[in-house]
Scaffold this motif. Structure first.
Motif, PDB file in Angstrom:
ATOM      1  N   ALA A   1      37.822  49.055  57.654  1.00  0.00           N
ATOM      2  CA  ALA A   1      38.780  47.965  57.836  1.00  0.00           C
ATOM      3  C   ALA A   1      38.339  46.726  57.063  1.00  0.00           C
ATOM      4  O   ALA A   1      37.164  46.371  57.038  1.00  0.00           O
ATOM      5  CB  ALA A   1      38.919  47.627  59.321  1.00  0.00           C
ATOM      6  N   PHE A   2      39.304  46.062  56.418  1.00  0.00           N
ATOM      7  CA  PHE A   2      39.016  44.922  55.561  1.00  0.00           C
ATOM      8  C   PHE A   2      38.671  43.694  56.407  1.00  0.00           C
ATOM      9  O   PHE A   2      39.392  43.354  57.340  1.00  0.00           O
ATOM     10  CB  PHE A   2      40.224  44.610  54.689  1.00  0.00           C
ATOM     11  CG  PHE A   2      39.951  43.579  53.636  1.00  0.00           C
ATOM     12  CD1 PHE A   2      39.348  43.942  52.452  1.00  0.00           C
ATOM     13  CD2 PHE A   2      40.270  42.252  53.842  1.00  0.00           C
ATOM     14  CE1 PHE A   2      39.089  43.000  51.475  1.00  0.00           C
ATOM     15  CE2 PHE A   2      40.006  41.303  52.884  1.00  0.00           C
ATOM     16  CZ  PHE A   2      39.414  41.685  51.687  1.00  0.00           C
ATOM     17  N   THR A   3      37.561  43.030  56.081  1.00  0.00           N
ATOM     18  CA  THR A   3      37.108  41.918  56.918  1.00  0.00           C
ATOM     19  C   THR A   3      36.801  40.642  56.122  1.00  0.00           C
ATOM     20  O   THR A   3      36.378  39.659  56.692  1.00  0.00           O
ATOM     21  CB  THR A   3      35.841  42.305  57.699  1.00  0.00           C
ATOM     22  OG1 THR A   3      34.824  42.718  56.767  1.00  0.00           O
ATOM     23  CG2 THR A   3      36.112  43.440  58.666  1.00  0.00           C
ATOM     24  N   ARG A   4      37.027  40.666  54.809  1.00  0.00           N
ATOM     25  CA  ARG A   4      36.656  39.498  54.012  1.00  0.00           C
ATOM     26  C   ARG A   4      37.590  38.328  54.293  1.00  0.00           C
ATOM     27  O   ARG A   4      38.802  38.474  54.250  1.00  0.00           O
ATOM     28  CB  ARG A   4      36.672  39.830  52.520  1.00  0.00           C
ATOM     29  CG  ARG A   4      36.242  38.664  51.642  1.00  0.00           C
ATOM     30  CD  ARG A   4      36.032  39.063  50.212  1.00  0.00           C
ATOM     31  NE  ARG A   4      34.914  39.985  50.097  1.00  0.00           N
ATOM     32  CZ  ARG A   4      34.501  40.497  48.935  1.00  0.00           C
ATOM     33  NH1 ARG A   4      35.131  40.190  47.830  1.00  0.00           N
ATOM     34  NH2 ARG A   4      33.486  41.314  48.891  1.00  0.00           N
ATOM     35  N   GLU A   5      37.009  37.158  54.555  1.00  0.00           N
ATOM     36  CA  GLU A   5      37.805  35.974  54.833  1.00  0.00           C
ATOM     37  C   GLU A   5      38.048  35.186  53.555  1.00  0.00           C
ATOM     38  O   GLU A   5      37.270  35.260  52.602  1.00  0.00           O
ATOM     39  CB  GLU A   5      37.082  35.103  55.872  1.00  0.00           C
ATOM     40  CG  GLU A   5      36.909  35.815  57.210  1.00  0.00           C
ATOM     41  CD  GLU A   5      36.129  34.980  58.204  1.00  0.00           C
ATOM     42  OE1 GLU A   5      35.717  33.860  57.840  1.00  0.00           O
ATOM     43  OE2 GLU A   5      35.930  35.444  59.338  1.00  0.00           O
ATOM     44  N   ILE A   6      39.122  34.388  53.554  1.00  0.00           N
ATOM     45  CA  ILE A   6      39.541  33.695  52.344  1.00  0.00           C
ATOM     46  C   ILE A   6      38.449  32.796  51.783  1.00  0.00           C
ATOM     47  O   ILE A   6      38.224  32.754  50.564  1.00  0.00           O
ATOM     48  CB  ILE A   6      40.828  32.883  52.623  1.00  0.00           C
ATOM     49  CG1 ILE A   6      42.019  33.830  52.748  1.00  0.00           C
ATOM     50  CG2 ILE A   6      41.089  31.859  51.536  1.00  0.00           C
ATOM     51  CD1 ILE A   6      43.319  33.146  53.102  1.00  0.00           C
ATOM     52  N   GLU A   7      37.726  32.093  52.647  1.00  0.00           N
ATOM     53  CA  GLU A   7      36.735  31.142  52.144  1.00  0.00           C
ATOM     54  C   GLU A   7      35.580  31.818  51.432  1.00  0.00           C
ATOM     55  O   GLU A   7      34.830  31.169  50.701  1.00  0.00           O
ATOM     56  CB  GLU A   7      36.188  30.250  53.272  1.00  0.00           C
ATOM     57  CG  GLU A   7      35.672  30.999  54.468  1.00  0.00           C
ATOM     58  CD  GLU A   7      36.722  31.092  55.561  1.00  0.00           C
ATOM     59  OE1 GLU A   7      36.340  31.080  56.737  1.00  0.00           O
ATOM     60  OE2 GLU A   7      37.923  31.175  55.239  1.00  0.00           O
ATOM     61  N   TYR A   8      35.419  33.134  51.625  1.00  0.00           N
ATOM     62  CA  TYR A   8      34.335  33.846  50.954  1.00  0.00           C
ATOM     63  C   TYR A   8      34.761  34.467  49.627  1.00  0.00           C
ATOM     64  O   TYR A   8      33.975  35.153  48.978  1.00  0.00           O
ATOM     65  CB  TYR A   8      33.760  34.927  51.875  1.00  0.00           C
ATOM     66  CG  TYR A   8      33.137  34.358  53.124  1.00  0.00           C
ATOM     67  CD1 TYR A   8      32.086  33.448  53.041  1.00  0.00           C
ATOM     68  CD2 TYR A   8      33.599  34.704  54.387  1.00  0.00           C
ATOM     69  CE1 TYR A   8      31.521  32.899  54.177  1.00  0.00           C
ATOM     70  CE2 TYR A   8      33.032  34.155  55.526  1.00  0.00           C
ATOM     71  CZ  TYR A   8      32.000  33.260  55.416  1.00  0.00           C
ATOM     72  OH  TYR A   8      31.436  32.716  56.540  1.00  0.00           O
ATOM     73  N   LEU A   9      36.003  34.260  49.219  1.00  0.00           N
ATOM     74  CA  LEU A   9      36.469  34.805  47.945  1.00  0.00           C
ATOM     75  C   LEU A   9      35.920  34.016  46.764  1.00  0.00           C
ATOM     76  O   LEU A   9      35.809  34.537  45.652  1.00  0.00           O
ATOM     77  CB  LEU A   9      38.000  34.781  47.883  1.00  0.00           C
ATOM     78  CG  LEU A   9      38.753  35.658  48.877  1.00  0.00           C
ATOM     79  CD1 LEU A   9      40.245  35.392  48.760  1.00  0.00           C
ATOM     80  CD2 LEU A   9      38.454  37.127  48.635  1.00  0.00           C
ATOM     81  N   GLY A  10      35.611  32.751  46.971  1.00  0.00           N
ATOM     82  CA  GLY A  10      35.210  31.870  45.886  1.00  0.00           C
ATOM     83  C   GLY A  10      36.134  30.679  45.757  1.00  0.00           C
ATOM     84  O   GLY A  10      35.886  29.776  44.962  1.00  0.00           O
ATOM     85  N   LEU A  11      37.229  30.663  46.525  1.00  0.00           N
ATOM     86  CA  LEU A  11      38.138  29.516  46.556  1.00  0.00           C
ATOM     87  C   LEU A  11      37.469  28.344  47.262  1.00  0.00           C
ATOM     88  O   LEU A  11      36.780  28.535  48.263  1.00  0.00           O
ATOM     89  CB  LEU A  11      39.420  29.876  47.302  1.00  0.00           C
ATOM     90  CG  LEU A  11      40.588  30.429  46.499  1.00  0.00           C
ATOM     91  CD1 LEU A  11      41.654  30.955  47.442  1.00  0.00           C
ATOM     92  CD2 LEU A  11      41.185  29.384  45.567  1.00  0.00           C
ATOM     93  N   ASP A  12      37.691  27.146  46.741  1.00  0.00           N
ATOM     94  CA  ASP A  12      37.144  25.975  47.417  1.00  0.00           C
ATOM     95  C   ASP A  12      38.004  24.754  47.109  1.00  0.00           C
ATOM     96  O   ASP A  12      38.913  24.810  46.290  1.00  0.00           O
ATOM     97  CB  ASP A  12      35.680  25.731  47.008  1.00  0.00           C
ATOM     98  CG  ASP A  12      35.509  25.667  45.495  1.00  0.00           C
ATOM     99  OD1 ASP A  12      36.499  25.423  44.791  1.00  0.00           O
ATOM    100  OD2 ASP A  12      34.378  25.871  45.022  1.00  0.00           O
ATOM    101  N   GLY A  13      37.722  23.674  47.792  1.00  0.00           N
ATOM    102  CA  GLY A  13      38.385  22.404  47.531  1.00  0.00           C
ATOM    103  C   GLY A  13      39.889  22.459  47.642  1.00  0.00           C
ATOM    104  O   GLY A  13      40.452  23.089  48.536  1.00  0.00           O
ATOM    105  N   SER A  14      40.564  21.794  46.708  1.00  0.00           N
ATOM    106  CA  SER A  14      42.023  21.694  46.735  1.00  0.00           C
ATOM    107  C   SER A  14      42.689  23.051  46.541  1.00  0.00           C
ATOM    108  O   SER A  14      43.779  23.298  47.067  1.00  0.00           O
ATOM    109  CB  SER A  14      42.506  20.716  45.661  1.00  0.00           C
ATOM    110  OG  SER A  14      42.101  21.163  44.366  1.00  0.00           O
ATOM    111  N   GLY A  15      42.039  23.955  45.792  1.00  0.00           N
ATOM    112  CA  GLY A  15      42.608  25.282  45.589  1.00  0.00           C
ATOM    113  C   GLY A  15      42.707  26.067  46.877  1.00  0.00           C
ATOM    114  O   GLY A  15      43.721  26.721  47.153  1.00  0.00           O
ATOM    115  N   LEU A  16      41.653  26.002  47.695  1.00  0.00           N
ATOM    116  CA  LEU A  16      41.662  26.682  48.987  1.00  0.00           C
ATOM    117  C   LEU A  16      42.730  26.084  49.904  1.00  0.00           C
ATOM    118  O   LEU A  16      43.472  26.818  50.579  1.00  0.00           O
ATOM    119  CB  LEU A  16      40.279  26.571  49.634  1.00  0.00           C
ATOM    120  CG  LEU A  16      40.114  27.170  51.023  1.00  0.00           C
ATOM    121  CD1 LEU A  16      40.442  28.655  51.028  1.00  0.00           C
ATOM    122  CD2 LEU A  16      38.700  26.932  51.559  1.00  0.00           C
TER     123      LEU A  16
END
Length: 573
Positions: free
Chosen positions: A296-311
């Motif tokens: 089952a997929f468990t990766r959260e958005i903040e761990y993708l590499g997105l940060d700041g205004s993009g996130l």
């Protein structure tokens, strides 16, 4: 024969007290807290958190006049020297042979007080032992790595020894009955199983089985780069390829046409789904296997590499009640991972989430996932039309590939559904114009699309061997004007170690370019302006391009100049 270091008459506790690293009370606590009579005082103090492992190694080096070597030094051990020491002795004594020069054997030890094991090794090899010191954790990791390689080589050699190469089936004259018999033979089965097991253990995303003129090459793609792992003899080519085809349930008699299949590897804690693709080449069939962990997929958005205004912008978009969110990038850039992360965040019991994918790469609890199958006519467009009759709130389409799918997706986004999908395009403005090129009217694109995000994957600097440096002008030159942002700044790179297989990289992260369609940009789309004009307007509104995202990650010590240079294009004003 002798040892090359002297035993100290100064006690370890005395040195600790001299340096002021411990109080008398802490030393007494350490002496009382030994769990085993064989546990060294330094090990006890590390376990209690009173000392760090590097401090113990430094002090032992001073106590016994030994050089302390790091993980990088251990990684350069000569495999032939390593094989001189039986694995059970290496693990028991926590020692690794580094190199042999005549009758002298250089070894790294984690415990210099284990003179019994050192005497045993001296008698076993007949060599004078030249000893240096290693941190126990690093010695243990090096031992694991080297002896795993040795076992793999021995397994491969044992398998090949049991195969009757003279009886292998020739490429030119295929006897299907003989070939079917051979692919069921135990040695061939074990060889393919070994290949799959090694790939899964190495975190490989793909396995390439490539026929050459006089041999077969097997390569694993790890963190985006291919690494050669074995070269089975040419005689085994037909048997290995056919064994894979049997597992993937494709026709072993068809050798002149590409074929696709799949298989599943069952592990104790999870399953790995493998997509198999064959391709006829000048020297035989090439096979590529892509590995997907079905857990089952468990990766959260903040761990993708997105940060700041993009996130923040991406999170705003995925919580909209309707509209279209598009993720773009080349094959293998992590688009599906990003879409899955979005679904994982926004799924609730009050929403009906449905996806159409080819294939279903991960299973997400709470999402109705549909497998598109073109062989039976289950296309993305047909599946999407059916989904709209299933009362969906949120729809995810694996990829928009054709005009029909694009048209239905855009209209769905305009009729109260949140639509997530991916498109093959180079950047965010190009993603918008790609829909228009597919035949979707400009007024629909301008009204439906809420956010576009382009992404690229880059390798992460290995945390185990990273070091800082100041880049010289020649290193910055490939980045053009962007290199000026890095001049004189402290950057990071990996030296290479066992953990990263001497590459300096371990794992990957993504670079992102996030474009929210403002009122001005929607007007530009409706007015028919091209993607360069849209991009210039977006830059004026503060768009962080893929290249700028890469520069930020270089400054943060996440990745390197080379990775960003190869993954992105320069921004032109």
């Amino acid at each position: 024969m002798s040892l090359s270091f002297r035993l100290s008459t100064r006690r370890f506790g005395e040195l600790l007290m001299e340096r002021g690293w411990l109080t008398p009370e802490q030393l007494a606590l350490g002496l009382r807290s030994r769990q085993d009579p064989r546990e060294r005082l330094g090990q006890t103090l590390v376990r209690l958190g009173l000392l760090k492992e590097r401090d113990v190694a430094e002090l032992l080096g001073e106590q016994f006049s030994l050089t302390v070597v790091d993980a990088e030094h251990l990684a350069k051990a000569d495999p032939e020297a390593v094989e001189l020491v039986p694995e059970h002795l290496a693990r028991q004594a926590l020692l690794l042979a580094l190199r042999r020069e005549g009758d002298t054997l250089d070894i790294a030890v984690g415990d210099p007080l284990d003179v019994v094991s050192l005497d045993h090794l001296r008698a076993l090899t007949g060599c004078t032992l030249r000893v240096c010191l290693a941190r126990p954790s690093e010695a243990r990791e090096a031992i694991d790595n080297f002896y795993q390689q040795i076992r793999s080589s021995e397994n491969l050699g044992e398998i090949l020894d049991k195969i009757d190469l003279s009886a292998t089936v020739a490429e030119e004259d295929v006897d299907l009955a003989a070939l079917r018999q051979q692919v069921e033979d135990a040695p061939v089965v074990r060889l393919v199983n070994l290949m799959l097991a090694e790939a899964i253990d190495a975190r490989a995303s793909d396995i390439h089985v490539e026929p050459m003129r006089d041999h077969l090459t097997v390569r694993f793609r790890i963190d985006g780069s291919l690494h050669e792992v074995m070269k089975p003899p040419k005689n085994l080519q037909m048997a290995i390829v056919s064994r894979i085809k049997v597992l993937a349930d494709v026709d072993i008699a068809v050798r002149l046409l590409p074929q696709d299949g799949r298989l599943t590897v069952h592990l104790p804690d999870r399953e790995v789904d493998i997509r198999v693709s064959t391709l006829p080449t000048a020297f035989g069939e090439k096979v590529v296997m892509r590995l997907f962990d079905k857990k089952a997929f468990t990766r959260e958005i903040e761990y993708l590499g997105l940060d700041g205004s993009g996130l923040e912008a991406f999170r705003r978009a995925i919580h909209l009640p309707h509209g279209m969110i598009l993720v773009s990038g080349p094959t293998g850039s992590g688009k599906t991972t990003t879409l899955y992360s979005a679904l994982s965040e926004i799924k609730t019991v009050s929403k009906n989430l449905i996806s159409v994918e080819d294939p279903i790469e991960y299973h997400i609890e709470g999402v109705n996932q549909v497998h598109a199958n073109h062989k039976v006519g289950m296309t993305f467009a047909r599946a999407l039309r059916s989904i709209l009759r299933q009362d969906p709130d949120i729809i995810m389409i694996g990829e928009i590939r054709d005009a029909e799918t694009a048209d239905i997706a855009v209209k769905s986004a305009l009729t109260g559904h949140l639509m997530l999908s991916s498109v093959h395009a180079n950047d965010t403005p190009g993603t918008v114009t790609r829909l228009i090129d597919m035949g979707v009217p400009r007024y629909l694109v301008g009204s439906a699309v809420a956010l576009v995000m382009a992404q690229r994957l880059v390798r992460r600097v290995c945390e185990r061997c990273k070091e800082s440096y100041i880049a010289d002008p020649e290193q910055l030159a490939p980045l053009g004007d962007d290199g000026a942002l890095l001049a004189g700044r402290r950057l990071w790179r990996g030296r290479g170690c066992l953990a990263c297989k001497q590459t300096g990289y371990h794992g990957r992260t993504a670079l992102f370019e996030v474009l929210e369609l403002s009122r001005g940009m929607r007007r530009m789309v409706l007015d028919g302006l091209n993607e360069d004009q849209i991009k210039q307007h977006a830059l004026g509104e503060g768009l962080v391009t893929l290249r700028k995202s890469g520069i930020r990650k270089i400054l943060d010590g996440v990745t390197t100049i080379d990775e960003v240079r190869y993954a992105t294009l320069a921004d032109h004003a």
